[in-house]
Design a protein around this motif. Sequence first.
Motif, short mmCIF file in Angstrom:
data_model
loop_
_atom_site.label_atom_id
_atom_site.label_comp_id
_atom_site.label_asym_id
_atom_site.label_seq_id
_atom_site.Cartn_x
_atom_site.Cartn_y
_atom_site.Cartn_z
N UNK A 1 -10.58 58.31 -46.49
CA UNK A 1 -10.81 56.91 -46.17
C UNK A 1 -11.14 56.73 -44.70
N UNK A 2 -10.40 57.43 -43.84
CA UNK A 2 -10.69 57.31 -42.41
C UNK A 2 -12.08 57.85 -42.11
N UNK A 3 -12.49 58.88 -42.84
CA UNK A 3 -13.83 59.43 -42.69
C UNK A 3 -14.86 58.39 -43.11
N UNK A 4 -14.59 57.71 -44.22
CA UNK A 4 -15.50 56.68 -44.72
C UNK A 4 -15.70 55.56 -43.69
N UNK A 5 -14.62 55.17 -43.03
CA UNK A 5 -14.77 54.07 -42.07
C UNK A 5 -15.17 54.57 -40.69
N UNK B 1 -9.21 48.39 -42.83
CA UNK B 1 -10.08 48.43 -44.00
C UNK B 1 -9.76 49.66 -44.85
N UNK B 2 -9.57 50.79 -44.16
CA UNK B 2 -9.20 52.02 -44.88
C UNK B 2 -7.90 51.80 -45.64
N UNK B 3 -6.94 51.12 -44.98
CA UNK B 3 -5.66 50.87 -45.63
C UNK B 3 -5.85 50.00 -46.88
N UNK B 4 -6.74 48.99 -46.76
CA UNK B 4 -6.96 48.09 -47.89
C UNK B 4 -7.55 48.83 -49.09
N UNK C 1 -21.09 45.25 -41.29
CA UNK C 1 -21.98 46.27 -41.83
C UNK C 1 -21.18 47.30 -42.63
N UNK C 2 -20.01 47.62 -42.09
CA UNK C 2 -19.15 48.57 -42.79
C UNK C 2 -18.75 48.03 -44.15
N UNK C 3 -18.38 46.73 -44.16
CA UNK C 3 -17.99 46.13 -45.44
C UNK C 3 -19.16 46.15 -46.41
N UNK C 4 -20.36 45.84 -45.88
CA UNK C 4 -21.55 45.84 -46.72
C UNK C 4 -21.83 47.23 -47.28
N UNK C 5 -21.65 48.23 -46.42
CA UNK C 5 -21.89 49.61 -46.83
C UNK C 5 -20.94 50.02 -47.95
N UNK D 1 -19.87 52.16 -52.63
CA UNK D 1 -18.75 52.42 -53.51
C UNK D 1 -18.50 51.31 -54.51
N UNK D 2 -19.34 50.29 -54.44
CA UNK D 2 -19.19 49.19 -55.39
C UNK D 2 -17.94 48.38 -55.19
N UNK D 3 -17.41 48.39 -53.94
CA UNK D 3 -16.20 47.63 -53.67
C UNK D 3 -16.48 46.14 -53.76
N UNK D 4 -15.62 45.44 -54.48
CA UNK D 4 -15.75 44.00 -54.57
C UNK D 4 -15.06 43.37 -53.36
N UNK D 5 -15.80 42.56 -52.61
CA UNK D 5 -15.23 41.98 -51.40
C UNK D 5 -15.29 40.47 -51.47
#
Lengths: 261, 448
Positions: A129-133, A156-159, A186-190, A195-199
């Motif tokens: 997760x930390x890598x992702x963010x 965000x990683x924690x969420x 941009x990170x949230x958009x990515x 990953x198809x995260x619903x935000x």
Amino acid sequence: MSELVLKTERLDKVFELGKQKIRALSDVNLQVKKGDFISIMGPSGSGKTTLLNMLGCLDRPTLGKVILDGVDVTNVPEKNLYKIRKHKVGFIFQTFNLMPYLSAIENVELPMEGTRKSKDEKRKRAHELLNTVGLSGREKHSPTRLSAGEQQRVAIARALANNPAIVLADEPTGNLDKKTKYEIIRLLGKLNINQGTTVIMVTHDSHIATHSEKMLFLSDGKLLAKEKKGTLATEKMLKCPHCGQKLPEDAEYCLHCGRKL
Amino acid sequence: MLLVVIALGFSMAIMICIPAGIVANQEATQNLSENYESMISDMQEEINETSTLIECRTSSRQGRFAGMPSGMPKGLPSFGFGQEVFVNETVVDEIRSIEGVKDVVPFLEVSSEETTSETMDTPRGSFTISRPLYTISGVCLNSSFIDSYSILPTNITAGAPLHEGDSGVLLISSNLSDYFGVEVGDKVESYGEYFTVVGIYEPAGQGTSGTRQVYMSISDTQIITGNTGNSSRLDVYAEDVSDVDGIAEVIEAAYPSELHVTTYEDRLANLENMQEMYQTTLENSESTLSQTQTTAFQEIVIAIGATSLIVLFTMLYTVRERTKEIGVLKAIGFSNWSVMSQFMVEGMLMSLMAAVVGVVIGIVGAPILSSLLLPHVSLFPTQGERQFGQWGEATNLGIFQSESTAIALDPQTLLLAFGAAVLLGALGSLYPAWKASRTSPMEALRYE
């Protein structure tokens, strides 16, 4: 075609302050599909945070239903509600709210406490997760040694730790400078695309809101009929020419219909 | 936080020290009572064995129970105080000729020339007394006397006892040989003459302040002190117990001023007297003990209360301080129970830390703390010591000296202290932790 992950039915919330009754939400009907990136806008006191709390099972509506991932959470007893919060919801706050005495990676591991994951699995997941963010290499740093933007990335990683059905962000860019704001959005958009995260994001910043897919407006506790389409913040957004679904920028095959682009 | 831990540590220290002090106190009383009992029974035995003995002492030696003014150090250790009066050989012969008398054993007991100063501490203040370093017992070394009567010490630890015809030799008590640093075969000077140590014996009773004494032939004693033919004490043995009263009467009538006569019955009466006084002493110390225990109990209750309250308020403050954190934890999916247990653990950890501080304070400050908190400790009456100080050879002052109330922090006490710390930590943080777990996450998140 995409299933609904969140649905509210005639949501009402009344606060009682002494004798005064304040209707914070009235008749809110909301439908969120999996993979949506929605921002809810509105002036202060319009009930944005109240709505978000209701969606995140932090508060109960006076009337109406919240159906999260197929479960009517308004019927879940208080003592079991934490399970919903743990597994279905990820929270991102305006003030990051990291535990100052834990390192970045420990903060990310925190929601995984009490899950069936082993210590190693938790560690591995937190690393990913930390890598992702974009914070690999900063795992051991204490939040006090991270910049505001970096702290929000940790948050965000924690969420995302428990793969929640929805991520709720309450003014996630409210405490950030202009440059960092766009990095975070941009990170949230990515994440949304890759990953198809619903935000679901609450903000009063219209510039930020335009980077989401869909903008909803809340005024005096009522969801206004007008909706607006936004443009996702990822600069080069791909769309499948066959089915029209959005795709990550480096995709060669459509993730939805499987055809070559 | 540090201050809180130190404050907690203090109340922990109190809780640790008080029971330890009580235990020490109890042990002291127990010791005292055991010593009394063994001493009384020793005396009883000795009295029973010597039912035919009529003890005749020259007048300066009495007053064991002669109503000494209390609180005065007068007559503390007995020997050598007052003028020394002797009787000569004709008296011995005359008594021997009384009907029913089996034997007359003459003794010459004199004080050493050397003196020693001793400081005694009592609740009424300390005073220094000067007394002879040791007592010389000149014993009639007649083998039939030595065999029939216990006129010489029997518990020889080194060397040999005295025999008939021995001269220029002596038997020395172990505490005196230690004092001089002499061993068997060494020479000891007394009244200008040198004597060879043939044996070392252990004086009766425990403790180091038993009577320092040497035994030698009576003729040697008579020569060195210039008392040829004199005796200071005559042990008169009757043929039969029934003769004792008659003989005693005759002796008393013949030498009303020179000799003081004690018979089996007198000694028994004295013993009873003594027992009574011991009893009083014991009762006093027991009532002191129970008083101390009451005080200690109250203090422990206060200390426990204080500890729990300190934990309670500290944890309430902490919970308030970290309301937002609690909100976040709950928002990211912590259950009420895990929030509560987190604060409980924190409270227990805090009081464990405090227990460590408390043990350190306890070890360093136990004597001060317990004397501050237990004002009745070490009140064993000392009056008895003085009055009982004169029962011939059997007397032993040592056992009456109050036992020190040293505090032993044994592992059991420590374990108990840590257990109590965890328990009190849990108790004190129960309400704050519960309060934390009930916090509404929505409101907590809004809290700044």
